[in-house]
Design an enzyme around this catalytic site. Structure first.
Site, PDB file in Angstrom:
ATOM      1  N   LYS A   1       2.430   5.674   1.804  1.00 24.30           N
ATOM      2  CA  LYS A   1       1.391   5.548   0.788  1.00 24.30           C
ATOM      3  C   LYS A   1       1.531   4.187   0.092  1.00 24.30           C
ATOM      4  O   LYS A   1       0.560   3.537  -0.229  1.00 24.30           O
ATOM      5  CB  LYS A   1       1.626   6.685  -0.209  1.00 24.30           C
ATOM      6  N   ARG A   2       2.784   3.800  -0.097  1.00 26.01           N
ATOM      7  CA  ARG A   2       3.043   2.515  -0.762  1.00 26.01           C
ATOM      8  C   ARG A   2       2.535   1.331   0.056  1.00 26.01           C
ATOM      9  O   ARG A   2       2.063   0.350  -0.495  1.00 26.01           O
ATOM     10  CB  ARG A   2       4.538   2.351  -1.057  1.00 26.01           C
TER      11      ARG A   2
END
Ligand code: GLU
Length: 507
Positions: A265-266
């Site tokens: 997600k990062r």
């Protein structure tokens, strides 16, 4: 393949946004089911109450609906193998755990969190820096293997908190044939005694996945390769409870890689691309993670790019519609190595689909995007013509707003700086004549306007190339857009002339 009806399942835990890898698992399940006239089931795995996130289940259904990958059986779609939410199946797991205990394959464990912590400290050695509950340590703990029958009965009858653990056999080799990786083997001595039933009465994933796959008559199980290390536990449970003949065939799907290893997600936040299917707002932190849908991807492109992220049909073909994927999908052609996600390539797929589909297919979404920018469109006929005209230039749906706003609202500014350096009296007279000609012309269409424009240029000894850019800036505001006479045709006589006059007054 046996002649049993193919039944596959996607079994997400409702803990947050639906990641690319999750949607690809859905897609492969779906394609495999449809290819084999089988059934695609969605089972909600919500036994871990501590990870429960409100809204996550409804969000998963929304994502599947958007992507056009709807299950045949689920909490929403019904079916004969329900309930399809594990928390509602709670009552049936315990009997299987008890059976395992009775047969000597599992045991009760009464250790408190403090006792577990103490074991991790006491048993720590250089050779074993993070001791687990396993064949080495279980004999030092408080469980039904070390306590007497009376003690165990007493602890159970007084409702002492306890879990049930699998008793991993020593020195056994567990093997199975993975549909993607082929033969996979594990030494059971290296696997810990996983918890099967938790103190809250819920099963863990390990027990629930086996019991539910059995009761739902799953024939093929696709899941991420992060589950491969747990597979010996599952295989043994199958062997102990239902027999290996009843077990589904496994396919552990390779990871989707980002710019630096596993796609996270990062990575999305860092590199500015979406990682989730649709926008997801974490209800606890309020943090919004952008989705492919909201970024402006078409569902056709989204499933196409996911399908070929780890699979091909054996040719160079890259663009596949869902029906083609259903026809061509085969597990043999799934790659066993990780597949790297390339955002530029993802946009290329979207561009191809934007061009390929009739603009009316995505007109409602684009119309909404215009509305968000304050441009309300009432003439849908005009909108569809405009979208067809500019779609060659759009990679993501919001590009349409940038490429086509000037058709619906007069630009706020005109790039007259791009005209001024080469502007002169001859050109002013030329445009004045164009205005007169356009006012009088009866036929308002692109070829007619272009013809008149070029004739007047020739009569004034002006090269058309010298006046086309000014005309474009007068109509569009800047140096972009499709064929300028197509623009004039769609803008209509009145607006075209008004814009030319307006910019003439600024020069
Ligand atoms: N609940 C598991 C997960 O969220 C499912 C794994 C499986 O498909 O068996 O990843």
């Amino acid at each position: 393949m046996s002649d049993k009806k193919v039944r596959v399942r996607f079994a997400p835990s409702p803990t947050g946004g639906l990641h690319l890898g999750g949607v690809r698992t859905v897609l492969y399940n779906y394609l495999f089911a449809k290819h084999n006239n089988g059934v695609f089931i969605l089972r909600i795995e919500d036994t871990d109450q501590s990870r429960f996130v409100p809204g996550a289940e409804a969000y998963i259904f929304d994502c599947l609906k958007w992507a056009g990958l709807e299950p045949d059986e689920s909490v929403i779609h019904g079916g004969n193998y329900g309930p399809y939410r594990q928390s509602e199946r709670k009552a049936q797991y315990r009997q299987y755990a008890e059976k395992l205990i009775a047969d000597g394959y599992a045991y009760y464990a009464f250790d408190s969190p403090e006792e577990l912590e103490k074991m991790r400290i006491d048993c720590k050695t250089d050779q074993n820096p993070s001791p687990q509950y396993d064949r080495f340590t279980r004999s030092k703990m408080r469980n039904s293997l070390t306590l007497s029958f009376e003690e165990v009965s007493k602890l159970l009858s007084t409702d002492t908190p306890h879990v049930i653990r699998i008793k991993m056999p020593e020195n056994e080799v567990v093997s199975f044939t993975d549909m993607i990786r082929g033969e996979v083997s594990f030494d059971t001595s290296l696997v810990d005694d996983k918890v099967l039933m938790k103190a809250d009465g819920m099963p863990t994933y390990h027990l629930a996945v086996v019991v539910d796959d059995y009761l739902m008559q799953i024939t093929h199980a696709f899941r991420g390769e992060e589950w491969l290390p747990s597979s010996p536990v599952h295989i043994l449970l199958w062997k102990y409870l239902f027999g290996l003949n009843a077990m589904p065939q496994w396919a552990h799907l390779p990871l989707i890689l980002g710019p630096n290893g596993k796609l996270s997600k990062r990575d999305g936040a860092k590199y500015g691309f979406p990682v989730f299917a649709m926008n997801w707002t974490d209800p606890k932190t309020g943090e919004l993670t952008e989705g492919f849908k909201e970024k402006g991807f078409l569902k056709e492109a989204f499933i196409n790019l996911l399908a070929v992220l780890g699979w091909n049909d054996g040719t160079e073909q890259e663009i596949f519609a869902k029906e083609q994927l259903i026809e061509k999908f085969s597990i043999e052609r799934i790659h066993s190595g990780g597949a790297r996600f390339d955002y530029e390539k993802a946009k290329w797929f979207n561009h191809e689909w934007i061009k390929k589909l009739p603009a009316t297919d995505y007109m409602p979404e684009v119309k909404q995007l215009f509305e968000q920018k304050g441009i309300v469109i009432t003439d849908e006929n005009k909108l569809s013509k405009v979208l067809e005209l500019v779609k060659e230039r759009c990679h993501l749906l919001p590009d349409f707003v940038q490429q086509a706003s000037f058709f619906f609202s007069r630009p706020d500014s005109f790039d007259t700086d791009a005209i001024k350096p080469k502007w002169n009296e001859a050109k002013r007279l030329f445009f004045a004549e164009i205005v007169r000609n356009f006012e009088l012309t009866g036929l308002w269409n692109a070829p007619e306007l272009e013809h008149n424009f070029k004739e007047i240029a020739a009569a004034n000894q002006i090269k058309p190339g010298e006046v086309l850019l000014p005309l474009r800036i007068m109509l569009v505001g800047g140096k972009f857009g499709p064929h300028v006479f197509d623009i004039a045709q769609i803008l209509g006589k009145e607006e075209t002339i008004a814009r030319i006059k307006l910019v003439l007054s600024l020069l």
